[in-house]
Design a protein around this motif. Structure first.
Motif, PDB file in Angstrom:
ATOM      1  N   ALA A 258     -20.262  16.824  29.738  1.00 28.00           N
ATOM      2  CA  ALA A 258     -21.049  15.586  30.530  1.00 28.00           C
ATOM      3  C   ALA A 258     -22.523  15.920  30.698  1.00 28.00           C
ATOM      4  CB  ALA A 258     -20.226  14.905  31.643  1.00 28.00           C
ATOM      5  N   GLY A 259     -22.695  17.176  31.580  1.00 27.45           N
ATOM      6  CA  GLY A 259     -24.030  17.740  31.800  1.00 27.45           C
ATOM      7  C   GLY A 259     -24.755  17.948  30.765  1.00 27.45           C
ATOM      8  N   THR A 260     -24.412  18.424  29.642  1.00 29.91           N
ATOM      9  CA  THR A 260     -25.009  18.718  28.289  1.00 29.91           C
ATOM     10  C   THR A 260     -25.645  17.172  27.805  1.00 29.91           C
ATOM     11  OG1 THR A 260     -24.124  20.509  27.768  1.00 29.91           O
ATOM     12  CG2 THR A 260     -25.434  19.512  25.817  1.00 29.91           C
ATOM     13  N   ILE A 261     -24.920  16.254  27.838  1.00 31.44           N
ATOM     14  CA  ILE A 261     -25.386  14.765  27.532  1.00 31.44           C
ATOM     15  C   ILE A 261     -26.519  14.377  28.406  1.00 31.44           C
ATOM     16  CG2 ILE A 261     -24.558  12.477  27.032  1.00 31.44           C
ATOM     17  CD1 ILE A 261     -23.800  14.713  24.816  1.00 31.44           C
ATOM     18  N   GLU A 262     -26.082  14.498  29.586  1.00 30.39           N
ATOM     19  CA  GLU A 262     -26.938  13.970  30.845  1.00 30.39           C
ATOM     20  C   GLU A 262     -28.385  14.464  30.535  1.00 30.39           C
ATOM     21  OE1 GLU A 262     -26.684  12.000  33.185  1.00 30.39           O
ATOM     22  OE2 GLU A 262     -24.694  11.362  32.693  1.00 30.39           O
ATOM     23  N   LYS A 263     -28.759  15.852  29.931  1.00 31.29           N
ATOM     24  CA  LYS A 263     -30.000  16.451  29.757  1.00 31.29           C
ATOM     25  C   LYS A 263     -30.679  15.772  28.508  1.00 31.29           C
ATOM     26  CE  LYS A 263     -28.335  20.812  31.801  1.00 31.29           C
ATOM     27  NZ  LYS A 263     -28.216  22.203  31.536  1.00 31.29           N
TER      28      LYS A 263
ATOM     29  N   ASP B 126     -18.566   7.961  32.853  1.00 30.01           N
ATOM     30  CA  ASP B 126     -18.929   6.747  33.177  1.00 30.01           C
ATOM     31  C   ASP B 126     -19.914   6.982  34.389  1.00 30.01           C
ATOM     32  OD1 ASP B 126     -17.103   7.623  34.924  1.00 30.01           O
ATOM     33  OD2 ASP B 126     -16.218   5.572  35.108  1.00 30.01           O
ATOM     34  N   SER B 127     -20.352   8.092  34.529  1.00 27.88           N
ATOM     35  CA  SER B 127     -21.380   8.404  35.918  1.00 27.88           C
ATOM     36  C   SER B 127     -22.598   9.427  35.391  1.00 27.88           C
ATOM     37  CB  SER B 127     -20.449   8.825  36.869  1.00 27.88           C
ATOM     38  OG  SER B 127     -20.138  10.456  36.361  1.00 27.88           O
ATOM     39  N   GLY B 128     -23.650   9.282  36.240  1.00 29.19           N
ATOM     40  CA  GLY B 128     -24.644  10.100  36.285  1.00 29.19           C
ATOM     41  C   GLY B 128     -25.777   9.222  35.686  1.00 29.19           C
TER      42      GLY B 128
ATOM     43  N   TYR C 292     -22.340   3.934  28.805  1.00 31.82           N
ATOM     44  CA  TYR C 292     -20.843   4.266  28.751  1.00 31.82           C
ATOM     45  C   TYR C 292     -20.165   2.911  28.422  1.00 31.82           C
ATOM     46  CZ  TYR C 292     -16.032   4.627  30.409  1.00 31.82           C
ATOM     47  OH  TYR C 292     -14.714   4.626  30.225  1.00 31.82           O
ATOM     48  N   ILE C 293     -19.425   3.068  27.357  1.00 33.65           N
ATOM     49  CA  ILE C 293     -18.429   1.977  26.748  1.00 33.65           C
ATOM     50  C   ILE C 293     -17.137   1.817  27.127  1.00 33.65           C
ATOM     51  CG2 ILE C 293     -17.885   0.847  24.604  1.00 33.65           C
ATOM     52  CD1 ILE C 293     -20.343   1.713  23.199  1.00 33.65           C
ATOM     53  N   ALA C 294     -16.672   0.931  28.226  1.00 33.73           N
ATOM     54  CA  ALA C 294     -15.359   0.964  28.630  1.00 33.73           C
ATOM     55  C   ALA C 294     -14.343   0.740  27.539  1.00 33.73           C
ATOM     56  CB  ALA C 294     -15.079  -0.119  29.639  1.00 33.73           C
TER      57      ALA C 294
END
Length: 285
Positions: free
Chosen positions: A78-83, A98-100, A106-108
Motif C-alpha cells: 500500500a505504501g508503494t502504491i501511495e507514492k 481503501d485509505s491514504g 479504491y473499487i469496492a
C-alpha cells in the motif's frame, strides 16, 4: 511447468515486453479487469496484462497468497502504491487498500454471497500499461518492495540465512468472482457481428424448412393396414346379428358326402342280401 515455476524471459523482436500465458491458478478477472497474460511474477505477487470492459488497457499487480497473509507485506504494498503518480494508478482494491492519498481509486467488491472462507481478498492495483520494458521493470520494482529483495545485505553474514516465512507461498492471492465469469468475458459484440449472426440464423432456418418440405414431398403415401379381428370382436359381431363364418359355410357333415358306404352301393346291397339268405346257427337248431 508448474504453478510455482516462472518461465525465462525472452525479449521479442519488436522491442515490447514479453508476455507469458496464464496458469490454471490465475483468476480470470480481478475487479473490473479481465486478465490476458502474465507480465512478470515473483514470490510476492504476479503482474498481469489486462483490460477493462470499456477497453482500457492496464497492468494489474496482485499480491501472492503468502504476501497477502502478512500484514507487513500488505502495508509495504500500500505504501508503494501511495507514492506513485495519481495518473499512473488507475484503480486499486483488496484488503486494506481503501485509505491514504489514493483512497479515491479504491473499487469496492461487488455484493457477493457470504463465503465460507474468511480469508480477505488479496490487495491489487491497476497501473497504466504500454507493453514496454519500462512497465515490466516498474512491476518488478513494486513486487521487490513487498518481499524486500532490493535491500542489500547488512554487514557480514552470520548464522542461518534470513527468509520470509511466506516466501514459498507464491500462488496468486484470493480473488472472488461474482457473478461467476462463465461462459466467458462479458464483451458486447458490435452491430456488424450481430447483423451477420442474425442473417446466418435466418438462412439456417430457411434451409431447415426447405429440407423438411423436400422430405415430405418425396415420401410415398402409405395405406394403413387392415385391422386384425380378435376373439372379443368376433363374439361382439356374432351377438349383433351378423352372420358368423360357420353359418355361411356348409357344414362338413351336411354338405359333403359321408365317407361311409350308402345303402345304394353294390357292396352294401350285396352284403345285406348275403346276410339275409345265409342261415344263422340258431335257426338250424
Amino acid at each position: 511447468m508448474t504453478e510455482h515455476e516462472f518461465p525465462q524471459r525472452s525479449e521479442p523482436d519488436d522491442g515490447s515486453a514479453p508476455l507469458y500465458p496464464l496458469l490454471p491458478v490465475d483468476p480470470p478477472r480481478i475487479g473490473p479487469y479481465w486478465l490476458e497474460a502474465r507480465v512478470t511474477a515473483s514470490a510476492s505477487g504476479v503482474a498481469y496484462a489486462a483490460h477493462a470492459t470499456d477497453g482500457t488497457v492496464a497492468m494489474v499487480i496482485m499480491l501472492s497468497e503468502g504476501a497477502a497473509d502478512d500484514a507487513a507485506a500488505v502495508n509495504r504494498f500500500a505504501g508503494t502504491i501511495e507514492k506513485m503518480h495519481i495518473d499512473t494508478v488507475l484503480a486499486r482494491g483488496g484488503h486494506q487498500q481503501d485509505s491514504g492519498r489514493l483512497a479515491g481509486k479504491y473499487i469496492a467488491p461487488d455484493d457477493t454471497p457470504q463465503a465460507p472462507d474468511p480469508t480477505p481478498n488479496a490487495p491489487w492495483a491497476a497501473l497504466a500499461y504500454d507493453a514496454s520494458p519500462a512497465a515490466t521493470a516498474e512491476a518488478e520494482r513494486v513486487l521487490s518492495e513487498v518481499d524486500l529483495s532490493w535491500l542489500p545485505n547488512q554487514g557480514a553474514e552470520h548464522g542461518p540465512s534470513y527468509a520470509l516465512h511466506w516466501i514459498d507461498k507464491v500462488a496468486p492471492g484470493v480473488s472472488r468472482q461474482w457473478p461467476l465469469p462463465w461462459p466467458g468475458k462479458p464483451q458486447r459484440a458490435g452491430w456488424v457481428s450481430i447483423l451477420i449472426s442474425w442473417i446466418i440464423m435466418m438462412l439456417m432456418m430457411a434451409l431447415a424448412v426447405l429440407i423438411a418440405i423436400l422430405l415430405f414431398q418425396t415420401t410415398p403415401p402409405q395405406n394403413a393396414p387392415d385391422p386384425v379381428p380378435n376373439s372379443a370382436s368376433a363374439s361382439a359381431s356374432g351377438g349383433s346379428g351378423s352372420p358368423s363364418p360357420q353359418s355361411g359355410s356348409p357344414s362338413p357333415q351336411s354338405g359333403s358326402a359321408s365317407p361311409q358306404p350308402s345303402s345304394g352301393s353294390p357292396e352294401a346291397s350285396g352284403s345285406a342280401s348275403a346276410s339275409a339268405s345265409s342261415p344263422t346257427p340258431d335257426s338250424r337248431l
